[in-house]
Scaffold this active site. Structure first.
Site, PDB file in Angstrom:
ATOM      1  N   GLN A 153      46.358  44.548  35.015  1.00 45.37           N
ATOM      2  CA  GLN A 153      47.400  44.530  35.295  1.00 45.37           C
ATOM      3  C   GLN A 153      48.530  43.869  34.317  1.00 45.37           C
ATOM      4  O   GLN A 153      47.199  43.060  32.903  1.00 45.37           O
ATOM      5  CB  GLN A 153      47.811  43.543  36.564  1.00 45.37           C
ATOM      6  CG  GLN A 153      47.207  42.147  36.883  1.00 45.37           C
ATOM      7  CD  GLN A 153      46.969  41.724  37.405  1.00 45.37           C
ATOM      8  OE1 GLN A 153      46.904  42.305  39.029  1.00 45.37           O
ATOM      9  NE2 GLN A 153      45.790  41.134  38.028  1.00 45.37           N
TER      10      GLN A 153
ATOM     11  N   ASP B 147      46.649  31.029  40.712  1.00 40.33           N
ATOM     12  CA  ASP B 147      47.639  30.569  40.445  1.00 40.33           C
ATOM     13  C   ASP B 147      47.144  29.201  40.900  1.00 40.33           C
ATOM     14  O   ASP B 147      48.106  28.506  40.102  1.00 40.33           O
ATOM     15  CB  ASP B 147      49.851  31.322  40.586  1.00 40.33           C
ATOM     16  CG  ASP B 147      49.049  31.558  41.867  1.00 40.33           C
ATOM     17  OD1 ASP B 147      48.643  29.759  42.954  1.00 40.33           O
ATOM     18  OD2 ASP B 147      49.399  32.468  42.511  1.00 40.33           O
TER      19      ASP B 147
ATOM     20  N   GLY C 240      36.418  40.134  44.750  1.00 39.49           N
ATOM     21  CA  GLY C 240      36.906  39.663  46.538  1.00 39.49           C
ATOM     22  C   GLY C 240      35.956  40.457  47.555  1.00 39.49           C
ATOM     23  O   GLY C 240      35.187  39.859  48.095  1.00 39.49           O
TER      24      GLY C 240
ATOM     25  N   ASP D 183      44.776  35.723  49.609  1.00 39.69           N
ATOM     26  CA  ASP D 183      45.804  34.921  48.950  1.00 39.69           C
ATOM     27  C   ASP D 183      45.502  36.415  47.732  1.00 39.69           C
ATOM     28  O   ASP D 183      45.508  36.052  46.406  1.00 39.69           O
ATOM     29  CB  ASP D 183      46.041  33.553  48.027  1.00 39.69           C
ATOM     30  CG  ASP D 183      47.057  33.218  47.313  1.00 39.69           C
ATOM     31  OD1 ASP D 183      48.165  34.908  47.786  1.00 39.69           O
ATOM     32  OD2 ASP D 183      47.702  33.239  46.313  1.00 39.69           O
TER      33      ASP D 183
ATOM     34  N   ASP E 204      49.289  42.861  46.638  1.00 43.16           N
ATOM     35  CA  ASP E 204      50.228  44.150  47.656  1.00 43.16           C
ATOM     36  C   ASP E 204      48.741  44.991  47.258  1.00 43.16           C
ATOM     37  O   ASP E 204      47.919  45.350  46.456  1.00 43.16           O
ATOM     38  CB  ASP E 204      51.233  44.900  47.380  1.00 43.16           C
ATOM     39  CG  ASP E 204      52.584  43.841  47.262  1.00 43.16           C
ATOM     40  OD1 ASP E 204      53.097  43.435  48.955  1.00 43.16           O
ATOM     41  OD2 ASP E 204      53.511  43.056  46.703  1.00 43.16           O
TER      42      ASP E 204
ATOM     43  N   PRO F 100      44.492  46.085  41.920  1.00 45.73           N
ATOM     44  CA  PRO F 100      43.003  45.556  42.089  1.00 45.73           C
ATOM     45  C   PRO F 100      42.711  45.090  43.635  1.00 45.73           C
ATOM     46  O   PRO F 100      41.862  45.055  44.466  1.00 45.73           O
ATOM     47  CB  PRO F 100      42.980  44.695  41.477  1.00 45.73           C
ATOM     48  CG  PRO F 100      44.454  44.886  39.746  1.00 45.73           C
ATOM     49  CD  PRO F 100      44.593  45.652  40.593  1.00 45.73           C
TER      50      PRO F 100
END
Length: 283
Positions: free
Chosen positions: A32, A87, A140, A157, A160, A164
């Site tokens: 991304q 993050d 994940g 977490d 949208d 990915p």
């Protein structure tokens, strides 16, 4: 000099724009395009493909609600799994709970972690150095499929359900997650803004209702996730945790020694009171 604005076009008929005061980072990874810029109201902002992921200014709302609600509802969580969250904001809040003994965090993109440490250190606040945290760079969905461990709380977490992040909204992923939960374990998920993304919540709740004895969502209002309050999915094999009374939540909150800026025990209980249009999205 003309102003520069970052325009998020996640929705077909609605967009939001944030002024770019200073572009700090702009790079396309394998997965991304990542950008970090500053804004006079929200401070440093992280976007993926121009969609706001988190901000220095209002991240505390999202991270506190996705973390403290399940952890304090459970009351004795020792093992926590975070899917996404590169993050470090979710890890930051989870690790504030001294009762948590081990945190596994699975992030698909090592680039997100690396530049978050450099450009958004105020989000993780040293969480990546905590010895209780095990950072796994992996998809994940693949991790969950292959996982053989059990967790008390699973926090998804995700971005949208495009690119990915799409596989993290499938029945198969949720099925693997359900298998990985302990007896009174809880899974919570990011499920978008239901006024704008109703199908996202409906589809997740349909899967949750087939997998969990207790399936619903709760709400939190985050300014940069525009279009109304955000839905956070909730699934558990037992209704025990969601039905813990206010007095018990307050006692656990005090014992944990937390000092959040959004979460309170009262907000915890009230977040499960759903407005009519959200109820109608529940299958």
């Amino acid at each position: 000099m003309s102003e520069i604005w970052n325009t998020e076009k996640l929705h077909a008929h609605y967009a939001q724009s944030l002024r770019v005061d200073d572009l700090l980072y702009d790079s396309k990874t394998e997965h991304q395009r990542l950008k970090v810029f500053t804004n006079g109201t929200f401070g440093r902002i992280l976007t993926l493909d121009d969609v706001v992921q988190t901000t220095e200014g209002d991240n505390f709302i999202y991270h506190e609600m996705l973390t403290h609600v399940p952890l304090l509802a459970h009351g004795a969580a020792k093992r926590v799994l975070i899917i996404g969250g590169g993050d470090g904001g979710i890890a930051r809040e989870v690790l504030k709970h001294e009762s948590v003994e081990h945190v596994t965090m699975v992030e698909i993109d090592a680039g997100v972690v690396d530049f978050s440490k450099e450009y958004l250190p105020m989000l993780s606040q040293g969480a990546f150095e905590d010895p209780r945290l095990n950072l796994v760079i992996n998809d994940g969905a693949v991790f969950m499929k292959e996982n053989t461990e059990t967790f008390d709380v699973i926090i998804v977490d995700s971005t949208d359900p495009i690119g990915p992040g799409e596989v993290l909204f499938t029945d198969t992923f949720y099925g693997h997650a359900a298998r990985a939960l302990s007896e009174h374990g809880i899974i919570v998920t990011q499920n978008g803004v239901p006024f704008m993304q109703g199908d996202e919540l409906t589809n997740t709740m349909r899967a949750f209702q087939s997998l969990f004895a207790d399936a619903t969502c709760y709400l939190a209002t985050i300014p940069t996730y525009a279009g109304g309050p955000m839905a956070l999915g909730w699934g558990s094999h037992s209704s025990q945790s969601r039905n813990v009374n206010l007095e018990t939540i307050e006692r656990r909150f005090i014992a944990a020694g937390l000092n959040p800026d959004y979460y309170t025990p009262e907000v915890h209980k009230a977040a499960f009171a759903l407005p009519g249009y959200v109820k109608k999205l529940m299958p």
